[in-house]
Scaffold this motif. Structure first.
Motif, PDB file in Angstrom:
ATOM      1  N   ASP A  28       0.838  -1.203   0.000  1.00 31.77           N
ATOM      2  CA  ASP A  28       0.000   0.000   0.000  1.00 31.77           C
ATOM      3  C   ASP A  28       0.875   1.255   0.000  1.00 31.77           C
ATOM      4  O   ASP A  28       0.563   2.230  -0.676  1.00 31.77           O
ATOM      5  CB  ASP A  28      -0.914   0.024   1.236  1.00 31.77           C
ATOM      6  N   ARG A  29       1.953   1.214   0.766  1.00 30.55           N
ATOM      7  CA  ARG A  29       2.841   2.376   0.841  1.00 30.55           C
ATOM      8  C   ARG A  29       3.486   2.673  -0.524  1.00 30.55           C
ATOM      9  O   ARG A  29       3.559   3.828  -0.938  1.00 30.55           O
ATOM     10  CB  ARG A  29       3.929   2.145   1.891  1.00 30.55           C
ATOM     11  N   GLY A  30       3.955   1.641  -1.211  1.00 37.14           N
ATOM     12  CA  GLY A  30       4.536   1.833  -2.537  1.00 37.14           C
ATOM     13  C   GLY A  30       3.531   2.422  -3.505  1.00 37.14           C
ATOM     14  O   GLY A  30       3.855   3.302  -4.313  1.00 37.14           O
ATOM     15  N   GLN A  31       2.296   1.958  -3.421  1.00 37.99           N
ATOM     16  CA  GLN A  31       1.241   2.501  -4.274  1.00 37.99           C
ATOM     17  C   GLN A  31       1.020   3.980  -3.979  1.00 37.99           C
ATOM     18  O   GLN A  31       0.966   4.805  -4.893  1.00 37.99           O
ATOM     19  CB  GLN A  31      -0.061   1.736  -4.053  1.00 37.99           C
ATOM     20  N   ARG A  32       0.892   4.336  -2.711  1.00 42.67           N
ATOM     21  CA  ARG A  32       0.603   5.726  -2.355  1.00 42.67           C
ATOM     22  C   ARG A  32       1.754   6.638  -2.754  1.00 42.67           C
ATOM     23  O   ARG A  32       1.532   7.734  -3.263  1.00 42.67           O
ATOM     24  CB  ARG A  32       0.312   5.828  -0.851  1.00 42.67           C
ATOM     25  N   GLU A  33       2.988   6.199  -2.575  1.00 43.15           N
ATOM     26  CA  GLU A  33       4.139   7.010  -2.990  1.00 43.15           C
ATOM     27  C   GLU A  33       4.125   7.223  -4.503  1.00 43.15           C
ATOM     28  O   GLU A  33       4.382   8.328  -4.979  1.00 43.15           O
ATOM     29  CB  GLU A  33       5.446   6.346  -2.553  1.00 43.15           C
ATOM     30  N   TRP A  34       3.824   6.189  -5.266  1.00 46.96           N
ATOM     31  CA  TRP A  34       3.770   6.287  -6.723  1.00 46.96           C
ATOM     32  C   TRP A  34       2.688   7.277  -7.147  1.00 46.96           C
ATOM     33  O   TRP A  34       2.914   8.144  -7.982  1.00 46.96           O
ATOM     34  CB  TRP A  34       3.513   4.907  -7.324  1.00 46.96           C
ATOM     35  N   ILE A  35       1.495   7.143  -6.553  1.00 49.26           N
ATOM     36  CA  ILE A  35       0.389   8.035  -6.907  1.00 49.26           C
ATOM     37  C   ILE A  35       0.736   9.476  -6.555  1.00 49.26           C
ATOM     38  O   ILE A  35       0.517  10.388  -7.359  1.00 49.26           O
ATOM     39  CB  ILE A  35      -0.918   7.602  -6.201  1.00 49.26           C
ATOM     40  N   ASN A  36       1.256   9.696  -5.361  1.00 49.12           N
ATOM     41  CA  ASN A  36       1.585  11.064  -4.951  1.00 49.12           C
ATOM     42  C   ASN A  36       2.597  11.702  -5.893  1.00 49.12           C
ATOM     43  O   ASN A  36       2.484  12.884  -6.237  1.00 49.12           O
ATOM     44  CB  ASN A  36       2.092  11.087  -3.511  1.00 49.12           C
ATOM     45  N   ASP A  37       3.613  10.945  -6.324  1.00 50.07           N
ATOM     46  CA  ASP A  37       4.595  11.467  -7.277  1.00 50.07           C
ATOM     47  C   ASP A  37       3.974  11.661  -8.657  1.00 50.07           C
ATOM     48  O   ASP A  37       4.218  12.656  -9.329  1.00 50.07           O
ATOM     49  CB  ASP A  37       5.802  10.531  -7.382  1.00 50.07           C
ATOM     50  N   ALA A  38       3.166  10.713  -9.088  1.00 48.40           N
ATOM     51  CA  ALA A  38       2.575  10.770 -10.427  1.00 48.40           C
ATOM     52  C   ALA A  38       1.592  11.918 -10.576  1.00 48.40           C
ATOM     53  O   ALA A  38       1.463  12.490 -11.664  1.00 48.40           O
ATOM     54  CB  ALA A  38       1.882   9.446 -10.745  1.00 48.40           C
ATOM     55  N   LYS A  39       0.906  12.281  -9.516  1.00 48.08           N
ATOM     56  CA  LYS A  39      -0.096  13.347  -9.593  1.00 48.08           C
ATOM     57  C   LYS A  39       0.503  14.678 -10.025  1.00 48.08           C
ATOM     58  O   LYS A  39      -0.209  15.531 -10.540  1.00 48.08           O
ATOM     59  CB  LYS A  39      -0.819  13.493  -8.254  1.00 48.08           C
ATOM     60  N   ASP A  40       1.814  14.856  -9.849  1.00 44.53           N
ATOM     61  CA  ASP A  40       2.471  16.072 -10.328  1.00 44.53           C
ATOM     62  C   ASP A  40       2.389  16.188 -11.850  1.00 44.53           C
ATOM     63  O   ASP A  40       2.534  17.270 -12.403  1.00 44.53           O
ATOM     64  CB  ASP A  40       3.941  16.111  -9.899  1.00 44.53           C
ATOM     65  N   TYR A  41       2.158  15.076 -12.536  1.00 39.11           N
ATOM     66  CA  TYR A  41       2.050  15.068 -13.990  1.00 39.11           C
ATOM     67  C   TYR A  41       0.628  15.326 -14.466  1.00 39.11           C
ATOM     68  O   TYR A  41       0.363  15.343 -15.667  1.00 39.11           O
ATOM     69  CB  TYR A  41       2.539  13.725 -14.552  1.00 39.11           C
ATOM     70  N   GLY A  42      -0.307  15.516 -13.533  1.00 39.50           N
ATOM     71  CA  GLY A  42      -1.700  15.724 -13.903  1.00 39.50           C
ATOM     72  C   GLY A  42      -2.384  14.396 -14.131  1.00 39.50           C
ATOM     73  O   GLY A  42      -1.901  13.339 -13.740  1.00 39.50           O
ATOM     74  N   GLY A  43      -3.523  14.430 -14.786  1.00 36.40           N
ATOM     75  CA  GLY A  43      -4.226  13.213 -15.161  1.00 36.40           C
ATOM     76  C   GLY A  43      -5.257  12.746 -14.165  1.00 36.40           C
ATOM     77  O   GLY A  43      -5.537  13.399 -13.156  1.00 36.40           O
TER      78      GLY A  43
END
Length: 130
Positions: free
Chosen positions: A76-91
């Protein structure tokens, strides 16, 4: 391998997807669970694997609704870190337990009708000028 190395692939899909379309909210089913392959089968796409690692499995998918990234995570932590970083790209992000689908608004809404999950929206950079 750091999960943030995989963000450019998600950003590329978002750039290719363009602007999303609106749509009426449907009844949302219970959130799906399972492997990347089982989730892909539920939305009728054959995953084109991009990353197959212990921490993350990521594929590009295309079905009748459009093109999207489908990723599953070991934690779950890896998922949340990925999402938080990815959100900077929009979408637009459809988020389930240890999986995420990334695409334009219309694709994410259509996927939600099958996979359930919660929609999260990335940062809108359209107003920013460089």
């Amino acid at each position: 391998m750091r999960v943030t190395r995989l963000l450019p692939a998600a950003a590329a899909v978002l750039a290719l997807a363009g602007c999303g379309s609106g749509g009426d909210a449907k009844s949302v089913p219970p959130t799906a669970t399972g492997s990347l392959e089982s989730l892909a089968a539920e939305v009728k796409c054959k995953p084109n694997m991009q990353t197959d690692a212990d921490e993350i499995r990521q594929a590009i998918c295309r079905n009748g609704d459009g093109k999207f990234i489908l990723a599953t995570f070991a934690t779950d932590r890896g998922q949340r870190e990925w999402i938080n970083d990815a959100k900077d790209y929009g979408g637009f992000y459809l988020v389930g337990r240890k999986w995420v689908a990334v695409g334009d608004d219309g694709v994410v809404k259509a996927l939600r009708g099958t996979l359930g999950g919660d929609v999260e929206i990335g940062t809108d950079h359209h107003a920013h000028h460089g």
